[in-house]
Motif scaffolding. Structure first.
Motif, PDB file in Angstrom:
ATOM      1  N   ARG A 130       0.840  -1.202   0.000  1.00 15.76           N
ATOM      2  CA  ARG A 130       0.000   0.000   0.000  1.00 15.76           C
ATOM      3  C   ARG A 130       0.878   1.257   0.000  1.00 15.76           C
ATOM      4  O   ARG A 130       0.560   2.259  -0.645  1.00 15.76           O
ATOM      5  CB  ARG A 130      -0.914  -0.009   1.231  1.00 15.76           C
ATOM      6  N   GLN A 131       1.989   1.189   0.720  1.00 13.98           N
ATOM      7  CA  GLN A 131       2.908   2.332   0.784  1.00 13.98           C
ATOM      8  C   GLN A 131       3.493   2.635  -0.600  1.00 13.98           C
ATOM      9  O   GLN A 131       3.636   3.794  -0.994  1.00 13.98           O
ATOM     10  CB  GLN A 131       4.036   2.047   1.779  1.00 13.98           C
ATOM     11  N   ARG A 132       3.843   1.583  -1.347  1.00  9.91           N
ATOM     12  CA  ARG A 132       4.386   1.783  -2.694  1.00  9.91           C
ATOM     13  C   ARG A 132       3.349   2.439  -3.600  1.00  9.91           C
ATOM     14  O   ARG A 132       3.665   3.375  -4.344  1.00  9.91           O
ATOM     15  CB  ARG A 132       4.823   0.443  -3.285  1.00  9.91           C
ATOM     16  N   ILE A 133       2.137   1.956  -3.539  1.00 14.88           N
ATOM     17  CA  ILE A 133       1.086   2.521  -4.385  1.00 14.88           C
ATOM     18  C   ILE A 133       0.867   3.994  -4.050  1.00 14.88           C
ATOM     19  O   ILE A 133       0.728   4.841  -4.949  1.00 14.88           O
ATOM     20  CB  ILE A 133      -0.226   1.725  -4.227  1.00 14.88           C
ATOM     21  N   GLN A 134       0.846   4.313  -2.760  1.00 10.39           N
ATOM     22  CA  GLN A 134       0.669   5.712  -2.350  1.00 10.39           C
ATOM     23  C   GLN A 134       1.813   6.578  -2.874  1.00 10.39           C
ATOM     24  O   GLN A 134       1.597   7.697  -3.373  1.00 10.39           O
ATOM     25  CB  GLN A 134       0.591   5.806  -0.826  1.00 10.39           C
ATOM     26  N   GLU A 135       3.030   6.051  -2.794  1.00  6.37           N
ATOM     27  CA  GLU A 135       4.199   6.781  -3.284  1.00  6.37           C
ATOM     28  C   GLU A 135       4.089   7.048  -4.788  1.00  6.37           C
ATOM     29  O   GLU A 135       4.364   8.158  -5.264  1.00  6.37           O
ATOM     30  CB  GLU A 135       5.456   5.960  -2.983  1.00  6.37           C
ATOM     31  N   GLU A 188      -9.954  -1.782  -2.202  1.00  4.75           N
ATOM     32  CA  GLU A 188      -8.716  -1.457  -1.489  1.00  4.75           C
ATOM     33  C   GLU A 188      -7.703  -2.600  -1.587  1.00  4.75           C
ATOM     34  O   GLU A 188      -8.050  -3.770  -1.412  1.00  4.75           O
ATOM     35  CB  GLU A 188      -9.023  -1.155  -0.016  1.00  4.75           C
ATOM     36  N   ASP A 189      -6.460  -2.234  -1.853  1.00  4.51           N
ATOM     37  CA  ASP A 189      -5.330  -3.172  -1.938  1.00  4.51           C
ATOM     38  C   ASP A 189      -5.498  -4.199  -3.064  1.00  4.51           C
ATOM     39  O   ASP A 189      -4.863  -5.259  -3.035  1.00  4.51           O
ATOM     40  CB  ASP A 189      -5.110  -3.907  -0.606  1.00  4.51           C
ATOM     41  N   ALA A 190      -6.342  -3.896  -4.035  1.00  4.29           N
ATOM     42  CA  ALA A 190      -6.566  -4.827  -5.142  1.00  4.29           C
ATOM     43  C   ALA A 190      -6.241  -4.142  -6.470  1.00  4.29           C
ATOM     44  O   ALA A 190      -6.387  -2.924  -6.618  1.00  4.29           O
ATOM     45  CB  ALA A 190      -8.009  -5.319  -5.159  1.00  4.29           C
ATOM     46  N   PHE A 191      -5.792  -4.935  -7.413  1.00  2.56           N
ATOM     47  CA  PHE A 191      -5.655  -4.508  -8.800  1.00  2.56           C
ATOM     48  C   PHE A 191      -6.785  -5.126  -9.612  1.00  2.56           C
ATOM     49  O   PHE A 191      -7.258  -6.223  -9.299  1.00  2.56           O
ATOM     50  CB  PHE A 191      -4.332  -4.988  -9.400  1.00  2.56           C
TER      51      PHE A 191
END
Length: 320
Positions: A45-50, A231-234
């Motif tokens: 989740r942190q990577r996606i936010q970044e 959330e947290d899904a592609f």
């Protein structure tokens, strides 16, 4: 239409029985709707936010900065795509969105680069943010590994060598894209189409979308079904190359995006495409004995060039 949510964490385990269950679930989704969600993947989740923040920072740059790396300046279709540069639905005007595309970053003197493989070459990057290139290329590598993991599940489901796809991504044509849809007010109560009705070109697409929503998938009756963010899904969908490769066992399903009303929308698709010279001819177990495959063999690169030339006016002008 059912768009299933599949937890793929077992694909990272040593439990072959559980792996096959996941593979069969993905196979069913690809045959029935061509769309599915995945959870249990290793992208944090942190990577996606970044990456989301990086996308926002890029699109917030002045237009004068973004056009310095305009996609029309690239011989290999990399860089910034202006608003309405892409026309996914030939029946409608250009899409109300702006984009940034990057791929495998090869130096201009790399031996693979040349007129026979025009999609290979260097990326175009903005000067700011300073760590833009480093973050993009790291995320590109991680998304590519995720794509190869999903493809290994398809190989398992087809009862072919589970590593069939693994060696076809040494120099992939895969593309990581940022998309920004501006806020567009409805006209006479009707929303604007941000991305016109289309099917994707390649093997599979792995999409992250923000909480705004707007993605819709067309079912067999022509009705439009919402594919909201989870959330947290592609969201993953089959592209035309994989439909062709599988002799239409797997469906490349039409979809579109509505422009958001009252807010902006950001998304990050990763297009999983193999090496340029990969032979795309009917996969084993996708054609009955004695039957002729529906499609002639073609290289992955030649297929992608054909698709790009039918979508971007600037490429048609160049080749006319």
């Amino acid at each position: 239409m059912n768009i299933p949510l599949i937890n793929i964490s077992s694909l990272y385990s040593d439990n072959e029985t559980e792996k096959l269950k996941v593979a069969n679930a993905i196979d069913t989704a690809c045959r029935e709707s061509g769309f599915f969600y995945i959870q249990g993947h290793p992208i944090s989740r942190q990577r996606i936010q970044e990456m989301h923040e990086l996308s926002q920072a890029f699109f917030a740059l002045p237009e004068t900065e973004k056009v310095k790396i305009d996609i029309t300046l690239s011989a290999n279709h990399r860089g910034y795509g202006k608003m309405m540069a892409e026309q996914l639905d030939p029946e409608r005007p250009g899409d109300i969105k702006e984009t940034f595309d990057m791929g495998l970053n090869l130096p201009s003197d790399h031996p693979l680069i040349g007129p026979d493989r025009p999609l290979y070459g260097p990326n175009q990057y903005p000067q700011i943010p300073a760590d833009f290139q480093q973050k993009m290329e790291r995320h590109y590598r991680d998304m590519l590994e995720l794509g190869k993991t999903v493809l290994s599940a398809l190989a398992m489901a087809l009862r072919i060598d589970k590593d069939f796809f693994a060696d076809k991504f040494e120099h992939p044509l895969s593309v990581l894209r940022f998309i920004h849809y501006p806020e567009v007010a409805p006209v006479n109560g009707e929303k604007h189409i941000g991305a016109g009705t289309h099917t994707d070109y390649g093997c599979i697409t792995i999409l992250w979308q923000d909480e705004t929503g707007g993605l819709q998938v067309q079912d067999k009756t022509g009705e439009w079904i919402d594919a909201p963010p989870i959330e947290d899904a592609f969201v993953i969908n089959i592209g035309n190359m994989m439909a062709r490769w599988s002799n239409d066992r797997y469906k490349s399903t039409a979809h579109r995006v509505f422009s958001p009303s009252g807010r902006e929308r950001y998304s990050m698709p990763f297009f999983v495409e193999p090496d340029f010279d990969t032979d795309v001819s009917c996969l084993e177990n996708c054609c009955a004995a004695g039957e002729t495959p529906k499609y002639e063999p073609i290289s992955a690169g030649d297929w992608m060039i054909y698709c790009f030339n039918n979508t971007y006016a600037y490429r048609t002008e160049e080749t006319a």
